[in-house]
Design a protein around this motif. Structure first.
Motif, PDB file in Angstrom:
ATOM      1  N   ALA A 133      60.427  28.360  59.658  1.00  0.00           N
ATOM      2  CA  ALA A 133      59.775  29.293  58.652  1.00  0.00           C
ATOM      3  C   ALA A 133      60.463  30.732  59.063  1.00  0.00           C
ATOM      4  N   GLY A 134      61.533  31.268  58.623  1.00  0.00           N
ATOM      5  CA  GLY A 134      62.025  32.328  59.106  1.00  0.00           C
ATOM      6  C   GLY A 134      62.050  33.533  57.730  1.00  0.00           C
ATOM      7  N   SER A 135      63.015  33.538  57.013  1.00  0.00           N
ATOM      8  CA  SER A 135      62.974  34.408  55.888  1.00  0.00           C
ATOM      9  C   SER A 135      61.956  33.718  54.849  1.00  0.00           C
ATOM     10  N   ASP A 136      61.800  32.312  54.797  1.00  0.00           N
ATOM     11  CA  ASP A 136      61.023  31.789  53.926  1.00  0.00           C
ATOM     12  C   ASP A 136      59.513  31.517  54.857  1.00  0.00           C
ATOM     13  N   LEU A 137      58.964  32.792  55.184  1.00  0.00           N
ATOM     14  CA  LEU A 137      57.757  32.875  56.080  1.00  0.00           C
ATOM     15  C   LEU A 137      56.468  32.055  55.641  1.00  0.00           C
ATOM     16  N   ALA A 138      56.402  32.149  54.161  1.00  0.00           N
ATOM     17  CA  ALA A 138      55.079  31.362  53.763  1.00  0.00           C
ATOM     18  C   ALA A 138      55.291  29.824  53.926  1.00  0.00           C
ATOM     19  N   SER A 139      56.351  29.368  54.355  1.00  0.00           N
ATOM     20  CA  SER A 139      56.268  27.891  54.555  1.00  0.00           C
ATOM     21  C   SER A 139      55.819  27.509  56.058  1.00  0.00           C
ATOM     22  N   LEU A 140      55.167  28.169  56.685  1.00  0.00           N
ATOM     23  CA  LEU A 140      54.878  28.315  58.204  1.00  0.00           C
ATOM     24  C   LEU A 140      53.982  27.199  58.243  1.00  0.00           C
ATOM     25  N   ARG A 141      53.770  26.514  59.463  1.00  0.00           N
ATOM     26  CA  ARG A 141      53.153  25.399  59.661  1.00  0.00           C
ATOM     27  C   ARG A 141      52.079  25.393  60.525  1.00  0.00           C
ATOM     28  N   CYS A 142      52.133  26.430  61.400  1.00  0.00           N
ATOM     29  CA  CYS A 142      50.917  26.551  62.576  1.00  0.00           C
ATOM     30  C   CYS A 142      49.644  26.386  61.935  1.00  0.00           C
ATOM     31  N   ALA A 143      48.946  25.510  62.366  1.00  0.00           N
ATOM     32  CA  ALA A 143      47.743  25.158  61.827  1.00  0.00           C
ATOM     33  C   ALA A 143      46.604  25.588  62.589  1.00  0.00           C
ATOM     34  N   ALA A 144      45.625  25.950  61.643  1.00  0.00           N
ATOM     35  CA  ALA A 144      44.127  26.314  62.516  1.00  0.00           C
ATOM     36  C   ALA A 144      43.229  25.561  61.525  1.00  0.00           C
ATOM     37  N   VAL A 145      42.381  24.826  62.245  1.00  0.00           N
ATOM     38  CA  VAL A 145      41.349  23.973  61.531  1.00  0.00           C
ATOM     39  C   VAL A 145      39.872  24.371  62.262  1.00  0.00           C
ATOM     40  N   ARG A 146      39.101  24.626  61.420  1.00  0.00           N
ATOM     41  CA  ARG A 146      37.674  25.229  61.526  1.00  0.00           C
ATOM     42  C   ARG A 146      37.151  24.235  62.028  1.00  0.00           C
ATOM     43  N   ASP A 147      36.339  24.598  63.313  1.00  0.00           N
ATOM     44  CA  ASP A 147      35.564  23.451  64.126  1.00  0.00           C
ATOM     45  C   ASP A 147      34.138  24.411  64.665  1.00  0.00           C
ATOM     46  N   GLY A 148      33.142  24.315  63.923  1.00  0.00           N
ATOM     47  CA  GLY A 148      31.933  25.378  64.211  1.00  0.00           C
ATOM     48  C   GLY A 148      32.208  26.433  63.928  1.00  0.00           C
ATOM     49  N   GLU A 149      32.164  27.292  65.184  1.00  0.00           N
ATOM     50  CA  GLU A 149      32.329  28.807  65.333  1.00  0.00           C
ATOM     51  C   GLU A 149      33.486  29.297  65.831  1.00  0.00           C
ATOM     52  N   GLU A 150      34.498  27.914  65.842  1.00  0.00           N
ATOM     53  CA  GLU A 150      35.937  28.416  66.129  1.00  0.00           C
ATOM     54  C   GLU A 150      37.072  27.499  65.427  1.00  0.00           C
ATOM     55  N   TYR A 151      38.456  28.234  65.668  1.00  0.00           N
ATOM     56  CA  TYR A 151      39.557  27.591  64.983  1.00  0.00           C
ATOM     57  C   TYR A 151      40.160  26.926  66.187  1.00  0.00           C
ATOM     58  N   VAL A 152      40.607  25.512  65.742  1.00  0.00           N
ATOM     59  CA  VAL A 152      41.694  25.211  66.632  1.00  0.00           C
ATOM     60  C   VAL A 152      42.814  25.118  66.312  1.00  0.00           C
ATOM     61  N   VAL A 153      43.869  25.888  67.067  1.00  0.00           N
ATOM     62  CA  VAL A 153      45.171  26.414  66.572  1.00  0.00           C
ATOM     63  C   VAL A 153      46.264  25.322  67.564  1.00  0.00           C
ATOM     64  N   ASN A 154      46.993  24.568  66.389  1.00  0.00           N
ATOM     65  CA  ASN A 154      48.341  23.835  67.082  1.00  0.00           C
ATOM     66  C   ASN A 154      49.518  24.160  66.090  1.00  0.00           C
ATOM     67  N   GLY A 155      50.623  24.385  66.962  1.00  0.00           N
ATOM     68  CA  GLY A 155      51.680  24.759  66.320  1.00  0.00           C
ATOM     69  C   GLY A 155      52.866  25.672  67.351  1.00  0.00           C
ATOM     70  N   GLN A 156      53.734  26.224  66.716  1.00  0.00           N
ATOM     71  CA  GLN A 156      54.693  26.834  67.517  1.00  0.00           C
ATOM     72  C   GLN A 156      55.430  28.130  66.613  1.00  0.00           C
ATOM     73  N   LYS A 157      55.299  29.398  67.251  1.00  0.00           N
ATOM     74  CA  LYS A 157      55.892  30.453  66.740  1.00  0.00           C
ATOM     75  C   LYS A 157      57.091  30.762  67.529  1.00  0.00           C
ATOM     76  N   THR A 158      58.049  31.648  67.061  1.00  0.00           N
ATOM     77  CA  THR A 158      59.333  32.201  67.713  1.00  0.00           C
ATOM     78  C   THR A 158      59.632  33.320  67.326  1.00  0.00           C
ATOM     79  N   TRP A 159      60.880  33.740  68.048  1.00  0.00           N
ATOM     80  CA  TRP A 159      61.225  35.162  67.894  1.00  0.00           C
ATOM     81  C   TRP A 159      60.243  36.308  68.243  1.00  0.00           C
ATOM     82  N   THR A 160      59.312  36.030  69.222  1.00  0.00           N
ATOM     83  CA  THR A 160      58.305  36.881  69.501  1.00  0.00           C
ATOM     84  C   THR A 160      58.655  37.881  70.457  1.00  0.00           C
TER      85      THR A 160
END
Lengths: 382, 373
Positions: A133-160
């Motif tokens: 997901a570069g120029s097509d940023l909205a196709s990003l996949r890094c996922a956050a799933v709500r679990d009670g009072e938390e989100y569980v995040v899995n995935g990868q970012k780049t060019w940070t």
């Protein structure tokens, strides 16, 4: 129509010039002038000097340390800062997440983060792009799933960029994979980079620098209170942020300064060199004047659509000046790795790494192709 | 620092736009007018006079309106939008500007008064292809010998403002259209305009102001004002060329879809827009410099003219290319804009001439600061 600054604005410019050239430590300004890499400590020190004087985040709302300046005054601030070789306040803090939190965050979130963000007590990183997901940023996949009072995040970012210094990372995550439009399933989370499951891996660039990173999230548990604004509204915040980013990436003053230095090393009696410089100076002036026209028409802090022009032309000129410097250095430009015992002057040693590094300018902040798409679509209606 | 027009200036723009928009309601109307001599509408010229446009930059004591470069730029831009062929810049800004700068009180009141009321088409004869025109004193009077070309609207002109070589350097003279020893050979220019070869053979001439001094500086400054005005005419022309091209991309269909479907075309239109914004900025700035920082007038005119050359070529060439074959035809408007932009580019110093001037002074400053210190 009037050319002159008002007396008030002229005094303002004098005040900025005085401050930047006398209050920001010389060793920091020398590093910028020599086009050497700034250390984290230098970046922090510089921003804290500015912040102590209320000059780090003028674009923010006044109650959070911003200034009630006119667009022209903000432009003068930005230009004088660059002309004095003062490092720009860290973009991720001052230009990106700060304004987003100020506009969309809860009161609690503002109090918790904004003062530390302005003072660079927190170093923010940007978690937007992904390998797919570069120029097509909205196709990003890094996922956050709500679990009670938390989100569980899995995935990868780049060019940070400068993620190696990051304390926190503002991250676009997919919270609703079922959303009809991919833009509608995205949220923005603030993630503590020391949390278990966050890994930062450096990416070496073509100039030998380590400026950008990959960031991996593996079952990272993020408190739900770290959600910016509302769930699934992240795309709105991201667009707001990118619009602000674009205005900041027309570094006219810094490019002017770089060109002035190039002139010191150029044989101005060589008509080809002189005419190339004269053309660049003219285009830079055209860009500066366009920036002045654009800031004058930016209402409500919303970026003028013509800010895409500034990004496009600004990055091209920045690149052309770095290219000129390599040409001026000629064969000396190969000596990027020279140490003691070499006769090659410093400016020529950094010429090619600088040129290679600035190829990024037409890619980041929405590539120049994306900017053309914005100009064609939003401005010309094509 | 302010780029916006005030209410009066907007009213001027609307009035001129109304007048010229009516006179040139289509490219075809303009084509008809430019086919006939003198190549412009004498009636339109009179209407411009009635509106006060022909005396706009002249002092009120000289029969003018006492307006400044900003007002001139507004008119020039409207001229450019419809490619109005009337010699506003040639007669009022350039030739009139030279008289205003060099003439005596009587000369200004007489000549500029007649220009303002629309009864005097004044042409500036400044360019030579070969040897310079020389001025010699004979008795109480002066005579000119040599030839000038191209002299825009030289065939129709009622009088000429002529630069000539004197012992002091450059002298400026007024020559009446019916002077003996004056021969003009007129022709059409590619952009629908008119020009002429104007020969002087012991032609009697009246010195404008003090001819015992070198008037090169006076001339240069007056030319700078005209250069900036031409830049605004070009901005007006580029605006329409771009708009026309954008409309065409929206409406023209090929392969069953509008042309705007093709990114190869829309990206080029986006680049044209960038060129447009840059040239508009520099032209407006140059006008403000004429008003507020006249010591930089020559530099500003060169900067603007260089940008007009770059942006004008880009926009003019792409406007034709993005239209395809239709852009090549005389019946369609866009090619005429390109032709006019090409003429402006090469008049009063082309892009390369101005670049040369700027290149020779790059060592004089550290950075270019558009705003005054």
């Amino acid at each position: 129509m009037r050319l002159h600054l008002t007396e008030e604005d002229a005094a303002f410019r004098e005040e900025m010039r005085e401050f930047f050239t006398t209050q920001v430590p010389q060793h920091i300004r020398d590093t910028v002038a020599a086009r050497r890499e700034l250390s984290k400590e230098q970046m922090v020190e510089s921003m804290q000097v500015l912040n102590a004087a209320g000059l780090a985040v003028p674009g923010w709302p006044v109650e959070w340390g911003g200034k009630d300046w006119t667009p022209l005054q903000r432009h003068i601030w930005h230009e004088e800062l660059q002309l004095a070789n003062v490092p720009q306040p860290l973009a991720f803090n001052a230009g990106m997440i700060g304004p987003v939190i100020a506009a969309f965050g809860s009161q609690e979130m503002k109090e918790r983060f904004l003062p530390k963000t302005a003072n660079l007590d927190i170093w923010w990183s940007q978690g937007f792009s992904e390998p797919d997901a570069g120029s097509d940023l909205a196709s990003l996949r890094c996922a956050a799933v709500r679990d009670g009072e938390e989100y569980v995040v899995n995935g990868q970012k780049t060019w940070t960029t400068l993620g190696q210094y990051g304390d926190w990372i503002f991250t676009l995550v997919r919270t609703n994979p079922e959303a009809e439009k991919k833009q509608a399933g995205i949220s923005m989370l603030l993630i503590d980079m020391t949390d278990p499951g966050v890994t930062v891996r450096p990416i070496e660039l073509i100039d030998g620098s380590v400026e950008v990173n990959e960031v991996f999230f593996e079952d990272v548990r993020v408190p739900a209170e770290n959600l910016v604004g509302e769930e699934n509204k992240g795309w709105t915040y991201a667009k707001f942020l990118l619009g602000n980013e674009r205005v900041g990436v027309a570094p006219v003053g810094a490019t002017k300064r770089m060109l002035a230095q190039a002139k010191e090393h150029a044989d101005l009696d060589d008509v080809l060199v002189a005419s190339r410089i004269a053309e660049l100076e003219n285009e830079l002036m055209a860009l500066e004047l366009t920036a002045l026209r654009v800031v004058a028409h930016s209402a409500d802090g919303k970026p003028h659509p013509a800010s895409s022009v500034l990004k496009l032309k600004g990055s091209e000129l920045q690149q052309e000046v770095t290219e000129l410097i390599v040409d001026l250095a000629g064969p000396m430009s190969l000596a990027s790795g020279a140490g003691d015992g070499s006769d090659v002057p410093d400016w020529a040693r950094v010429a090619t790494p600088g040129y290679l590094n600035f190829r990024k300018a037409s890619i980041y902040g929405g590539s120049n192709e994306v900017q053309r798409q914005i100009i064609a679509g939003t401005i010309l209606g094509l | 620092m302010d780029f916006t027009l005030d209410d009066e200036q907007e009213a001027l723009r609307d009035a001129v736009r109304g007048l010229l928009g009516k006179a040139y309601d289509s490219s075809e109307t303009r084509r008809e007018v430019t086919k006939q001599d003198p190549g412009f509408g004498e009636d339109t010229w009179q209407r411009l006079a009635e509106m006060g446009v022909l005396g706009l930059p002249f002092a009120e004591s000289d029969g003018g309106m006492g307006a400044g470069p900003v007002e001139v730029s507004i008119v020039a831009e409207e001229v450019g939008r419809v490619l109005a062929p009337e010699p506003f810049i040639e007669t009022v800004v350039l030739a009139g500007g030279i008289v205003a700068a060099a003439g005596t009180d009587e000369q200004r009141a007489d000549v500029l008064g007649r220009v303002a009321e629309g009864s005097l088409i004044l042409a500036a004869a400044l360019k030579e292809i070969g040897e310079p025109v020389t001025a010699s004193q004979s008795g109480d009077g002066w005579t000119l010998s040599g030839s000038k070309e191209p002299v825009l609207h030289g065939e129709r002109a009622d009088a000429f403002v002529v630069s000539a070589k004197t012992d002091a350097g450059t002298g400026l003279f007024l020559v009446e259209g019916d002077a003996s020893g004056l021969t003009r050979t007129g022709y059409r220019t590619h952009d629908g305009g008119r020009a002429a070869h104007v020969a002087f053979d012991g032609t009697s001439a009246t010195p404008l102001g003090d001819v015992s001094a070198d008037q090169a500086g006076v001339l240069e400054t007056a030319v700078a004002s005209a250069q900036v005005a031409y830049c605004h005419e070009a901005v007006g022309a580029m605006t329409v060329a771009l708009n026309t091209t954008v409309e065409y991309l929206k409406t023209r269909k090929q392969f069953g879809v509008p042309l705007k479907t093709f990114q190869a075309l829309t990206f080029r239109a986006a680049d044209m827009y960038v060129s447009m914004e840059l040239v508009r900025s520099v032209a407006s700035w140059a006008t403000l410099v004429l008003t507020d920082e006249p010591t930089r007038a020559l530099e500003a005119a060169s900067r603007a003219k260089l940008q007009v050359s770059t942006s004008g070529r880009h926009i003019g060439q792409e406007a034709i290319q993005l239209h395809g074959g239709i852009g090549m035809t005389a019946e369609y408007s866009v090619g005429h804009y390109t032709s006019r932009l090409t003429a402006i580019d090469h008049w009063l110093g082309g892009g390369a001439d101005h670049l040369k001037r700027l290149a020779s002074s790059v060592g004089d400053h550290e950075v270019v600061e558009p705003l005054p210190e």
